[in-house]
Write an enzyme that holds these catalytic residues in place. Structure first.
Site, PDB file in Angstrom:
ATOM      1  CG  PHE A   1     -20.032  11.551 -25.430  1.00  0.00           C
ATOM      2  CD1 PHE A   1     -19.835  12.780 -24.824  1.00  0.00           C
ATOM      3  CD2 PHE A   1     -19.085  10.555 -25.241  1.00  0.00           C
ATOM      4  CE1 PHE A   1     -18.715  13.010 -24.037  1.00  0.00           C
ATOM      5  CE2 PHE A   1     -17.966  10.775 -24.459  1.00  0.00           C
ATOM      6  CZ  PHE A   1     -17.781  12.002 -23.856  1.00  0.00           C
TER       7      PHE A   1
ATOM      8  CE1 TYR B   1      -4.200   1.762   0.832  1.00  0.00           C
ATOM      9  CE2 TYR B   1      -2.654   3.289   1.866  1.00  0.00           C
ATOM     10  CZ  TYR B   1      -3.919   3.010   1.371  1.00  0.00           C
ATOM     11  OH  TYR B   1      -4.887   3.979   1.402  1.00  0.00           O
TER      12      TYR B   1
ATOM     13  NE  ARG C   1     -15.391  12.070 -29.071  1.00  0.00           N
ATOM     14  CZ  ARG C   1     -15.230  11.855 -27.771  1.00  0.00           C
ATOM     15  NH1 ARG C   1     -14.039  11.746 -27.242  1.00  0.00           N
ATOM     16  NH2 ARG C   1     -16.254  11.758 -26.974  1.00  0.00           N
TER      17      ARG C   1
ATOM     18  CE  LYS D   1      -6.758   9.106 -25.042  1.00  0.00           C
ATOM     19  NZ  LYS D   1      -7.360   8.478 -26.205  1.00  0.00           N
TER      20      LYS D   1
ATOM     21  CG  PHE E   1     -10.384  15.106 -24.063  1.00  0.00           C
ATOM     22  CD1 PHE E   1     -10.588  14.535 -25.306  1.00  0.00           C
ATOM     23  CD2 PHE E   1     -10.695  14.364 -22.932  1.00  0.00           C
ATOM     24  CE1 PHE E   1     -11.084  13.241 -25.422  1.00  0.00           C
ATOM     25  CE2 PHE E   1     -11.187  13.071 -23.043  1.00  0.00           C
ATOM     26  CZ  PHE E   1     -11.380  12.508 -24.290  1.00  0.00           C
ATOM     27  CB  THR E   2     -15.267  15.119 -23.541  1.00  0.00           C
ATOM     28  OG1 THR E   2     -14.392  13.996 -23.375  1.00  0.00           O
ATOM     29  CG2 THR E   2     -15.722  15.187 -24.991  1.00  0.00           C
TER      30      THR E   2
ATOM     31  CG  ASP F   1      -4.084  16.165 -21.768  1.00  0.00           C
ATOM     32  OD1 ASP F   1      -3.434  15.096 -21.781  1.00  0.00           O
ATOM     33  OD2 ASP F   1      -5.331  16.193 -21.775  1.00  0.00           O
TER      34      ASP F   1
HETATM   35  N1  F0G Z   1      -6.883  14.133 -22.055  1.00  0.00           N
HETATM   36  C1  F0G Z   1      -6.934  13.651 -23.307  1.00  0.00           C
HETATM   37  C2  F0G Z   1      -6.264  14.394 -24.407  1.00  0.00           C
HETATM   38  C3  F0G Z   1      -7.584  12.442 -23.568  1.00  0.00           C
HETATM   39  O1  F0G Z   1      -7.620  11.979 -24.812  1.00  0.00           O
HETATM   40  C4  F0G Z   1      -8.207  11.745 -22.497  1.00  0.00           C
HETATM   41  C5  F0G Z   1      -8.946  10.513 -22.727  1.00  0.00           C
HETATM   42  C6  F0G Z   1      -8.136  12.295 -21.205  1.00  0.00           C
HETATM   43  C7  F0G Z   1      -7.460  13.494 -21.027  1.00  0.00           C
HETATM   44  C8  F0G Z   1      -8.771  11.624 -20.036  1.00  0.00           C
HETATM   45  O2  F0G Z   1      -8.047  10.493 -19.695  1.00  0.00           O
HETATM   46  O3  F0G Z   1      -9.625   8.580 -20.067  1.00  0.00           O
HETATM   47  O4  F0G Z   1      -7.593   8.306 -18.648  1.00  0.00           O
HETATM   48  O5  F0G Z   1      -9.491   9.655 -17.854  1.00  0.00           O
HETATM   49  N2  F0G Z   1      -9.317  10.112 -23.869  1.00  0.00           N
HETATM   50  C9  F0G Z   1     -10.024   8.877 -24.135  1.00  0.00           C
HETATM   51  C10 F0G Z   1     -10.384   8.781 -25.600  1.00  0.00           C
HETATM   52  C11 F0G Z   1     -11.196   8.644 -23.248  1.00  0.00           C
HETATM   53  O6  F0G Z   1     -11.086   7.830 -25.954  1.00  0.00           O
HETATM   54  O7  F0G Z   1      -9.945   9.591 -26.423  1.00  0.00           O
HETATM   55  P1  F0G Z   1      -8.734   9.197 -19.040  1.00  0.00           P
END
Ligand code: F0G
Length: 482
Positions: free
Chosen positions: A455, A80, A389, A266, A132-133, A223
């Site tokens: 979405f 831990y 998208r 990623k 990003f979303t 990011d």
């Molecule tokens: N920033 C970017 C540029 C991303 O593409 C993502 C995730 C995140 C932050 C958030 O990271 O999913 O680990 O919480 N992109 C995924 C996609 C969900 O399908 O493009 P996460």
């Protein structure tokens, strides 16, 4: 990969790895596919993976791991607190980025939650190349707002601009002058700009942004979730970086930033996330939120096995032969579609191939979600699952009005090292068929519309029964073929 020439002169992306573990795929018949997408409310997020042939939804958490990553998972130190596994990860991040402090999180959006809670106050603005979303959702949740100041080239769907992810420096200065520096929470740059087609920014652009940040004493946050692709493009396309190694480019980028956060789903081909910070002051401000939301400071919600895989994955990101497979497969797919007159984002970026649904389905208005309709139609035609998208991925404004997206894209992600070239050829073939029959595809409307990030789990239905006609044409053209 890039240096191997074929005697035939053909431009083939040659893999510098071999496949040693496989997963059997299932391609259900076309009538079953229509049933499955109907049950999923025409939302590809709601499909069962067993009903999907090529899962091009995302690259998140589904990149192929290397043998070295798998091997490292076996020697993870399961504890831990104070785990050796964590120490190895922290050391690797320090070595690669040169930022001293690290906070682990369970994934990228968890890092965004912590950053936003600490740095964004009501009424503040976050200038960025593009949102990003999840990033935007966290910033607005904390009372802030997002200002996208991407260069005009970034929003041109077809282009030859090598760095469509660049920020407009003039607009950044104007924004700070207009609102005053105290209103700016931080400046955010997204590597491999996700929502505009995985487009990179240049090292020069980041250096120019740093100068503005220095002038106004602003924090620069990177990011780095899609950093691998961006690094590859900088090396390929930026003249002054051609002679630098990926490691050197990474170091130069990181030296310009105050904070680097990432989704390790990623970056590093594992699962997790984290925040690297330049100063102890920033680290102390954010540290308290890690045990609250993520877990103790030496795992932050990640399993030790994933942390070991991430440590190796980060090192592998420094190897051009490891990071070029994605962008080169994407370029192959984009080039082939362009040859067939099919509208895609150009130049080819990272992450995936992006179909331009606004053009592909010119007859479907934005209010009927053309990118969502294309996602549904492509699944019926091929068993391929892509991701909308476009407008569906936006949120309504406070008065409930639809916010039309700048681009209507169907993203077909190419998770790293997962698909073979014949599978990519299958995708090209079925997209070509769908393009020939695009007149049969109509729009979608909501049956169930969630308020936040709609979405992910919203449900829709086709407007005026177009799917049956598409199914009939498929059966007529392909007979018994799946
Ligand atoms: N920033 C970017 C540029 C991303 O593409 C993502 C995730 C995140 C932050 C958030 O990271 O999913 O680990 O919480 N992109 C995924 C996609 C969900 O399908 O493009 P996460």
């Amino acid at each position: 990969m890039s240096t191997v020439k074929f005697f035939s002169g053909e431009d083939v992306p040659l893999e510098m790895h071999k496949v040693r573990i496989v997963q059997k795929l299932n391609l259900p018949p076309v009538d079953y596919r229509l049933k499955a997408i109907t049950e999923a409310g025409n939302n590809t997020f709601l499909l069962q993976n067993r009903d999907v042939f090529m899962d091009m939804l995302t690259d998140s958490g589904v990149n192929a791991m290397s043998d070295q990553q798998q091997a490292a998972m076996l020697v993870a130190d399961d504890s831990y607190a104070g785990s050796e596994t964590y120490n190895r990860l922290e050391t690797k991040l320090r070595e690669i980025f040169g930022l001293h402090y690290f906070l682990p999180t369970h994934q990228g959006r968890a890092a965004e939650n912590i950053l936003s809670q600490v740095l964004v106050k009501a009424g503040m603005i976050v200038p960025m190349n593009y949102h990003f979303t999840t990033t935007k959702a966290h910033i607005t949740l904390n009372g802030g707002s997002v200002e996208e100041i991407i260069t005009d080239a970034g929003l041109e769907v077809t282009s030859e601009h090598p760095f469509k992810g660049n920020m407009d420096i003039g607009k950044l200065t104007a924004l700070v002058e207009q609102h005053g520096r105290d209103k700016i929470a931080f400046v955010r740059m997204e590597a491999g700009t996700n929502l505009i087609g995985g487009q990179p920014f240049s090292l020069q652009n980041l250096a120019d942004i740093r100068q503005v940040c220095d002038r106004y004493n602003l924090l620069l946050v990177l990011d780095a979730s899609l950093l691998a692709d961006n690094l590859y493009f900088i090396k390929e396309r930026e003249e002054r970086c051609k002679s630098l190694s990926i490691r050197e480019i990474t170091r130069q980028m990181a030296a310009l930033c105050d904070i680097i956060y990432f989704s390790a789903r990623k970056l590093g081909c594992a699962r997790g996330g984290g925040i690297c910070l330049k100063t102890e002051e920033l680290y102390r401000k954010m540290r308290g939120l890690v045990p609250l939301y993520e877990g103790f400071l030496t795992y932050g919600g990640m399993s030790v096995r994933e942390m070991e895989a991430l440590t190796v994955g980060l090192e592998e990101t420094m190897d051009e032969d490891m990071i070029n497979q994605g962008p080169q497969f994407i370029r192959y797919m984009v080039d082939e579609l362009v040859k067939r007159g099919i509208p895609v984002i150009t130049p080819a970026g990272g992450l995936g191939c992006h179909l331009n649904a606004m053009e592909f389905l010119r007859h479907v208005p934005q209010s009927q979600y053309p990118a969502g309709a294309l996602a549904s139609a492509l699944y019926i035609a091929s068993g391929i699952r892509g991701m909308e998208r476009g407008t569906l991925s936006e949120q309504r404004d406070p008065d409930g009005n639809e916010v039309f997206a700048n681009m209507e894209l169907l993203r077909l992600a190419l998770p790293r090292r997962v698909f073979t070239l014949s599978q990519v050829k299958y995708a090209i073939d079925r997209i070509t068929w769908l393009h020939e029959n695009r007149g049969l595809v109509g729009g979608l409307e909501f049956i169930e519309e969630p308020e936040i990030l709609r979405f992910f789990y919203g449900r829709l239905k086709p407007i005026s029964g177009w799917q049956e006609k598409l199914l009939a044409r498929f059966q007529q053209d392909f007979g018994d073929s799946l």
